[in-house]
Design a protein around this motif. Structure first.
Motif, short mmCIF file in Angstrom:
data_model
loop_
_atom_site.label_atom_id
_atom_site.label_comp_id
_atom_site.label_asym_id
_atom_site.label_seq_id
_atom_site.Cartn_x
_atom_site.Cartn_y
_atom_site.Cartn_z
N HIS A 101 39.46 27.73 37.90
CA HIS A 101 40.09 28.90 37.28
C HIS A 101 39.09 29.79 36.56
O HIS A 101 39.48 30.58 35.69
N ARG A 102 37.82 29.71 36.93
CA ARG A 102 36.80 30.52 36.25
C ARG A 102 36.60 31.89 36.87
O ARG A 102 36.34 32.87 36.15
N ARG A 104 37.26 35.42 38.88
CA ARG A 104 38.29 36.41 39.23
C ARG A 104 38.17 36.85 40.69
O ARG A 104 39.17 37.22 41.32
N PRO A 120 42.53 33.25 37.76
CA PRO A 120 41.56 33.05 36.68
C PRO A 120 42.26 32.87 35.33
O PRO A 120 43.30 33.48 35.08
N TYR A 123 38.32 32.55 29.75
CA TYR A 123 37.04 31.85 29.83
C TYR A 123 36.69 31.25 28.47
O TYR A 123 36.73 31.93 27.44
#
Length: 347
Positions: A101-102, A104, A120, A123
């Motif tokens: 999920h880091r 985009r 995403p 962060y």
């Protein structure tokens, strides 16, 4: 309030470090630990140093086991978190220590990783400059957090202040990192055996192939860079923990030495966990073992026309688990440094 926590991937290095930090957190209760092939075994078999958690048994990693907690932390190999996060909609806070999920950019994910691209999340590097503020602002009240890649956050923290202040040129970055093999996880790999690592320095993922490159680009673009080009070379060295990252970039034409140092001083003046050392001083990895601290040394090389930033972090703490816990604290409205220390262990 005490928050119930489940940690998946609890038999690995990152999972073990998350457990070590959470074990001393006064606001959480670690109720569930899960694993894959090690399910059914006592946690103490795989994390014998975590004596306060020796009563726990590793359970299977399934959405049903992970559900029903206030917080779920996933410390799984890249590409494996998404299958669980999709099924954890009702968990109030989920933190992914993997890469799922880091990013985009779906095309960047496909270039550097396998499997489907997932949405995403916020962060988990609170100190990073972004849009005139810090990522910290976005973490307040967050319900889904992507903990960083250790190499990526180290390089990004090293250079983002210069990008945000416009005193460096981000189109010609060179970063060389000495890294400990624990960053590659606990699974047995021949090139990480002691007989291969001891007495040697081994480069890997050379020539723009390392998976943390798009993460660095994304972070520096968020700091204000219009064009990010980076030559990134990690080297495994014989230390269990740590990253020593040396990053250089060209100086902006009109930037004075005072302007350059002021950019980093202003960015991190009030940050307990990211500290700029005095002029002429540079960090060692030994200074940050066990600490949630990134130490930076800064030099201006006028003969080469470049800034040089040397950063030291413990890859398992500030690089992964510490960043996750720090971000968790912010999201929950707790003191940011709870259960974290800026002091390393010496000798």
């Amino acid at each position: 309030m005490t928050y119930s926590v489940a940690v998946s991937g609890a038999s690995g290095y990152a999972g073990g470090e998350i457990l070590r930090l959470l074990a001393q957190h006064p606001d959480v209760e670690i109720r569930t630990v899960t694993a894959h092939s090690n399910a059914g075994q006592p946690l103490a078999v795989h994390q014998p140093h975590l004596r306060s958690l020796a009563h726990l048994t590793l359970q299977e990693t399934t959405p049903e086991v992970l559900a029903g907690h206030d917080i779920v932390v996933l410390a799984l190999p890249h590409g494996q978190s998404g299958q669980y996060t999709d099924a954890l909609d009702e968990v109030p806070l989920v933190i992914d220590a993997g890469a799922d999920h880091r990013l985009r950019d779906a095309s960047a994910w496909q270039q550097f990783y396998d499997g489907p691209h997932h949405a995403p999340w916020t962060y988990g590097v609170p100190e990073l400059p972004v849009g005139g503020g810090k990522i910290r602002d976005s973490l307040v009240g967050a319900t889904r957090i992507a903990a960083p890649g250790c190499n990526a956050s180290t390089v990004s923290l090293s250079l983002a202040p210069g990008v945000a202040a416009g005193v460096i040129d981000s189109s010609d970055i060179v970063s060389v990192l000495a890294v400990g093999p624990s960053g590659a996880g606990k699974s047995l790999k021949p090139h990480l055996l002691a007989s291969e690592v001891l007495g040697s320095a081994n480069p890997y993922a050379v020539g723009g192939t390392h998976r943390h490159i798009p993460e660095i680009r994304q972070a520096l673009e968020d700091a204000g860079a219009a064009d990010v080009r980076i030559s990134f070379t990690p080297v495994i060295v014989p230390m269990a923990r740590g990253i020593l990252a040396t990053s250089t970039a060209p100086l902006a034409a009109d930037a004075t030495d005072a302007d350059i140092r002021a950019a980093w001083e202003a960015a991190y003046a009030d940050e307990p966990f990211v500290q700029l050392l005095p002029d002429g001083h540079f960090p060692r990895t030994a200074d940050v073992v066990g600490a949630n601290t990134a130490l930076l040394g800064l030099a201006v090389d006028r003969s080469a026309g470049r800034v040089v930033v040397v950063a030291a972090v413990d890859n398992l703490v500030k690089g992964t688990a510490g960043a996750a816990v720090q971000s968790m604290n912010i999201a929950l409205g707790l003191p940011e440094g709870r259960a974290l220390t800026m002091n390393g262990v010496a000798p």
